[in-house]
Design a protein around this motif. Structure first.
Motif, PDB file in Angstrom:
ATOM      1  N   GLU A   1      42.116  42.876  40.805  1.00 30.52           N
ATOM      2  CA  GLU A   1      41.086  42.382  40.590  1.00 30.52           C
ATOM      3  C   GLU A   1      39.831  42.937  39.700  1.00 30.52           C
ATOM      4  O   GLU A   1      39.424  42.716  38.852  1.00 30.52           O
ATOM      5  N   GLU A   2      39.603  44.134  40.393  1.00 28.64           N
ATOM      6  CA  GLU A   2      38.479  45.133  39.736  1.00 28.64           C
ATOM      7  C   GLU A   2      39.170  45.398  38.354  1.00 28.64           C
ATOM      8  O   GLU A   2      38.310  45.613  37.508  1.00 28.64           O
TER       9      GLU A   2
ATOM     10  N   ARG B   1      41.317  44.222  36.499  1.00 27.32           N
ATOM     11  CA  ARG B   1      41.176  42.915  35.472  1.00 27.32           C
ATOM     12  C   ARG B   1      39.978  42.778  35.013  1.00 27.32           C
ATOM     13  O   ARG B   1      39.584  42.523  33.802  1.00 27.32           O
ATOM     14  N   ARG B   2      38.750  42.791  35.883  1.00 27.85           N
ATOM     15  CA  ARG B   2      37.395  42.392  35.624  1.00 27.85           C
ATOM     16  C   ARG B   2      36.588  43.625  34.660  1.00 27.85           C
ATOM     17  O   ARG B   2      36.054  43.284  33.717  1.00 27.85           O
ATOM     18  N   GLU B   3      37.148  44.719  34.944  1.00 28.58           N
ATOM     19  CA  GLU B   3      36.431  46.080  34.047  1.00 28.58           C
ATOM     20  C   GLU B   3      37.383  45.862  32.711  1.00 28.58           C
ATOM     21  O   GLU B   3      36.614  46.166  31.550  1.00 28.58           O
TER      22      GLU B   3
ATOM     23  N   LEU C   1      38.132  42.938  31.028  1.00 25.59           N
ATOM     24  CA  LEU C   1      37.407  41.799  30.542  1.00 25.59           C
ATOM     25  C   LEU C   1      36.211  42.436  30.082  1.00 25.59           C
ATOM     26  O   LEU C   1      35.684  41.900  28.967  1.00 25.59           O
ATOM     27  N   ILE C   2      35.489  43.057  30.811  1.00 21.71           N
ATOM     28  CA  ILE C   2      34.084  43.660  30.398  1.00 21.71           C
ATOM     29  C   ILE C   2      34.233  44.374  29.054  1.00 21.71           C
ATOM     30  O   ILE C   2      33.481  44.555  28.093  1.00 21.71           O
TER      31      ILE C   2
END
Length: 129
Positions: free
Chosen positions: A78-79, A81-83, A85-86
Motif C-alpha cells: 500500500e505504501e 502504491r501510494r508513493e 501515485l504521488i
C-alpha cells in the motif's frame, strides 16, 4: 507454504509477465539457499532499488520478530502504491508547463495560417479586382 517455496512460486509465475523481477527473485532464492542467515539475503536484495530495500528490510524484521508476514506485505504494498501515485501526480502537474513550448512553436503558427489564411485570400481577391 514456506518462504523459499513461496518465493520460488512467485518467481515462476512472474517469468512471463515481468522477467527482470523474476530474475531478481531467483537471485534472492539462490541467496536464501546459500547464505547462512536469511537477513543477509534480504539485505543483499535491497541493494538494487528503494522498493526492494524496503521489502527486504520488512521481511527480515518480520522474520526476526515473528510478526505476521501477510500484514507487513500489505502495508508495504500500500505504501509503495501510494508513493507511485504521488510521483505520477507530480509528473502530471509538470506536464502543463512542458507542453507550452511545443504548443507555441507548432500549434500557434498553424492556427494563424488557418484562421488568417482565409481572410488574407479574400482580401487579395478583393484588391485584385
Amino acid at each position: 507454504m514456506g518462504l523459499e517455496s513461496a518465493v520460488e512460486r512467485v518467481a515462476e509465475e512472474m517469468t512471463r509477465s515481468n522477467p527482470p523481477m523474476a530474475r531478481v527473485l531467483d537471485a534472492l532464492l539462490d541467496d536464501l539457499r546459500i547464505l547462512p542467515n536469511r537477513r543477509d539475503a534480504f539485505e543483499k536484495l535491497g541493494v538494487t532499488t528503494e522498493g526492494l530495500r524496503r521489502f527486504g528490510a520488512m521481511v527480515a524484521q518480520s522474520l526476526q520478530y515473528g510478526t505476521p508476514l501477510s500484514q507487513a506485505l500489505r502495508a508495504v504494498a500500500e505504501e509503495l502504491r501510494r508513493e507511485a501515485l504521488i510521483r505520477l501526480e507530480e509528473r502530471a502537474r509538470q506536464l502543463g508547463a512542458k507542453l507550452i513550448l511545443p504548443m507555441v512553436l507548432f500549434m500557434l503558427p498553424a492556427m494563424f495560417v488557418i484562421l488568417g489564411g482565409s481572410s488574407f485570400l479574400h482580401l487579395t481577391r478583393a484588391f485584385s479586382h
